[in-house]
Design a protein around this motif. Sequence first.
Motif, PDB file in Angstrom:
ATOM      1  N   MET A  89      -1.196 -32.347  46.394  1.00 17.00           N
ATOM      2  CA  MET A  89      -0.333 -33.138  45.588  1.00 17.00           C
ATOM      3  C   MET A  89      -0.604 -32.844  44.127  1.00 17.00           C
ATOM      4  N   SER A  90       0.624 -32.328  43.310  1.00 20.36           N
ATOM      5  CA  SER A  90       0.590 -32.019  42.005  1.00 20.36           C
ATOM      6  C   SER A  90       0.514 -33.330  41.401  1.00 20.36           C
ATOM      7  N   THR A  91      -0.040 -32.838  39.988  1.00 19.61           N
ATOM      8  CA  THR A  91      -0.059 -34.072  38.916  1.00 19.61           C
ATOM      9  C   THR A  91       0.845 -33.701  37.891  1.00 19.61           C
ATOM     10  N   LEU A  92       1.451 -34.763  37.257  1.00 12.41           N
ATOM     11  CA  LEU A  92       2.138 -34.709  35.836  1.00 12.41           C
ATOM     12  C   LEU A  92       1.086 -34.895  34.872  1.00 12.41           C
ATOM     13  N   GLU A  93       1.136 -33.630  33.790  1.00  6.64           N
ATOM     14  CA  GLU A  93       0.355 -34.030  32.573  1.00  6.64           C
ATOM     15  C   GLU A  93       1.078 -34.826  31.650  1.00  6.64           C
ATOM     16  N   LEU A  94       0.234 -35.939  30.984  1.00 11.22           N
ATOM     17  CA  LEU A  94       0.919 -36.702  30.076  1.00 11.22           C
ATOM     18  C   LEU A  94       0.000 -36.310  28.776  1.00 11.22           C
ATOM     19  N   PHE A  95       0.783 -36.626  27.641  1.00 13.30           N
ATOM     20  CA  PHE A  95       0.368 -36.578  26.045  1.00 13.30           C
ATOM     21  C   PHE A  95       0.515 -37.671  25.587  1.00 13.30           C
ATOM     22  N   SER A  96      -0.441 -37.886  24.387  1.00 16.28           N
ATOM     23  CA  SER A  96      -0.316 -38.890  23.439  1.00 16.28           C
ATOM     24  C   SER A  96       0.119 -38.112  22.474  1.00 16.28           C
ATOM     25  N   MET A  97       1.134 -38.581  21.451  1.00 20.75           N
ATOM     26  CA  MET A  97       1.519 -37.980  20.378  1.00 20.75           C
ATOM     27  C   MET A  97       1.299 -38.968  18.963  1.00 20.75           C
ATOM     28  N   ARG A  98       0.054 -39.492  18.666  1.00 26.67           N
ATOM     29  CA  ARG A  98      -0.200 -40.200  17.561  1.00 26.67           C
ATOM     30  C   ARG A  98      -0.966 -39.343  16.535  1.00 26.67           C
ATOM     31  N   GLY A  99      -0.133 -38.788  15.668  1.00 23.89           N
ATOM     32  CA  GLY A  99      -0.774 -37.862  14.494  1.00 23.89           C
ATOM     33  C   GLY A  99      -0.807 -36.490  15.119  1.00 23.89           C
ATOM     34  N   SER A 100      -1.430 -36.410  16.346  1.00 21.43           N
ATOM     35  CA  SER A 100      -1.851 -35.162  16.865  1.00 21.43           C
ATOM     36  C   SER A 100      -1.513 -35.191  18.314  1.00 21.43           C
ATOM     37  N   VAL A 101      -1.054 -34.130  18.977  1.00 25.70           N
ATOM     38  CA  VAL A 101      -0.897 -34.112  20.504  1.00 25.70           C
ATOM     39  C   VAL A 101      -2.262 -33.799  21.297  1.00 25.70           C
ATOM     40  N   THR A 102      -2.517 -34.909  22.130  1.00 23.13           N
ATOM     41  CA  THR A 102      -3.652 -34.854  22.997  1.00 23.13           C
ATOM     42  C   THR A 102      -3.176 -34.968  24.175  1.00 23.13           C
ATOM     43  N   GLU A 103      -4.106 -34.354  25.396  1.00 22.13           N
ATOM     44  CA  GLU A 103      -3.612 -34.728  26.674  1.00 22.13           C
ATOM     45  C   GLU A 103      -4.484 -36.056  27.059  1.00 22.13           C
ATOM     46  N   VAL A 104      -3.814 -36.824  27.877  1.00 22.30           N
ATOM     47  CA  VAL A 104      -4.254 -38.224  28.364  1.00 22.30           C
ATOM     48  C   VAL A 104      -4.790 -37.745  29.748  1.00 22.30           C
ATOM     49  N   ALA A 105      -6.012 -38.434  29.789  1.00 21.22           N
ATOM     50  CA  ALA A 105      -6.702 -37.958  31.155  1.00 21.22           C
ATOM     51  C   ALA A 105      -6.310 -38.788  32.286  1.00 21.22           C
ATOM     52  N   PRO A 106      -5.885 -38.577  33.520  1.00 20.92           N
ATOM     53  CA  PRO A 106      -5.310 -39.234  34.311  1.00 20.92           C
ATOM     54  C   PRO A 106      -6.462 -40.011  35.245  1.00 20.92           C
ATOM     55  N   ARG A 107      -6.024 -41.072  35.465  1.00 20.22           N
ATOM     56  CA  ARG A 107      -6.975 -42.002  36.324  1.00 20.22           C
ATOM     57  C   ARG A 107      -6.290 -42.815  37.191  1.00 20.22           C
ATOM     58  N   LEU A 108      -6.863 -43.375  38.320  1.00 18.93           N
ATOM     59  CA  LEU A 108      -6.388 -44.276  39.268  1.00 18.93           C
ATOM     60  C   LEU A 108      -6.454 -45.697  38.787  1.00 18.93           C
ATOM     61  N   ALA A 109      -5.595 -46.513  39.073  1.00 18.82           N
ATOM     62  CA  ALA A 109      -5.594 -47.902  38.410  1.00 18.82           C
ATOM     63  C   ALA A 109      -6.248 -48.582  39.305  1.00 18.82           C
ATOM     64  N   ASP A 110      -7.061 -49.614  38.782  1.00 23.96           N
ATOM     65  CA  ASP A 110      -7.972 -50.259  39.729  1.00 23.96           C
ATOM     66  C   ASP A 110      -7.330 -51.434  40.647  1.00 23.96           C
ATOM     67  N   GLU A 111      -6.288 -51.902  40.240  1.00 23.79           N
ATOM     68  CA  GLU A 111      -5.284 -52.549  40.955  1.00 23.79           C
ATOM     69  C   GLU A 111      -3.816 -52.440  40.780  1.00 23.79           C
ATOM     70  N   GLU A 112      -3.113 -52.531  41.793  1.00 25.42           N
ATOM     71  CA  GLU A 112      -1.584 -52.569  41.902  1.00 25.42           C
ATOM     72  C   GLU A 112      -0.885 -53.319  40.566  1.00 25.42           C
ATOM     73  N   SER A 113      -1.572 -54.411  40.363  1.00 29.53           N
ATOM     74  CA  SER A 113      -0.887 -55.138  39.256  1.00 29.53           C
ATOM     75  C   SER A 113      -1.112 -54.756  37.756  1.00 29.53           C
ATOM     76  N   GLU A 114      -2.118 -53.780  37.633  1.00 32.12           N
ATOM     77  CA  GLU A 114      -2.480 -53.012  36.320  1.00 32.12           C
ATOM     78  C   GLU A 114      -1.315 -52.154  36.063  1.00 32.12           C
ATOM     79  N   VAL A 115      -0.825 -51.377  36.973  1.00 32.08           N
ATOM     80  CA  VAL A 115       0.315 -50.492  37.122  1.00 32.08           C
ATOM     81  C   VAL A 115       1.642 -51.101  37.055  1.00 32.08           C
ATOM     82  N   GLN A 116       1.759 -52.102  37.621  1.00 35.75           N
ATOM     83  CA  GLN A 116       3.034 -53.221  37.589  1.00 35.75           C
ATOM     84  C   GLN A 116       3.228 -53.672  36.091  1.00 35.75           C
ATOM     85  N   ALA A 117       2.402 -54.012  35.748  1.00 37.09           N
ATOM     86  CA  ALA A 117       2.156 -54.629  34.274  1.00 37.09           C
ATOM     87  C   ALA A 117       2.697 -53.519  33.037  1.00 37.09           C
ATOM     88  N   LEU A 118       2.237 -52.344  33.382  1.00 36.44           N
ATOM     89  CA  LEU A 118       2.347 -51.324  32.387  1.00 36.44           C
ATOM     90  C   LEU A 118       3.992 -50.810  32.495  1.00 36.44           C
TER      91      LEU A 118
END
Length: 82
Positions: free
Chosen positions: A1-30
Motif C-alpha cells: 500500500m502506498s502512502t500520500l506525503e503531506l506537508f505543512s506550510m506555516r512559515g516553512s515547509v515541513t513534512e507531516v508524519a502520518p499516523r493512524l487515528a485512534d477512533e473513526e470519529s477523529e477522522v470524521q470530525a477532521l
Amino acid sequence: MSTLELFSMRGSVTEVAPRLADEESEVQALVEAHTEIMLGVRFLATEYSTGPVHGGRIDSLGLDENGAPVIVEFTDRRYSCP
C-alpha cells in the motif's frame, strides 16, 4: 500500500508524519471541519438519519457546487471484512 506525503506550510515547509487515528470519529470530525477545502463540498450534517423506512445513518452529508448531495462514509479497515 502506498502512502500520500503531506506537508505543512506555516512559515516553512515541513513534512507531516502520518499516523493512524485512534477512533473513526477523529477522522470524521477532521474531514467534516474541512470538507470545503478537501472535497469542495459544503458540509450539512453529521450522522444524518435516513428515516424510518431505511433505518440507517449517513456519516457525513454535504452538497457539491451543483447542489447535488454528497455522502461520505467512514470505515475502520482494521475491523472490516476483507
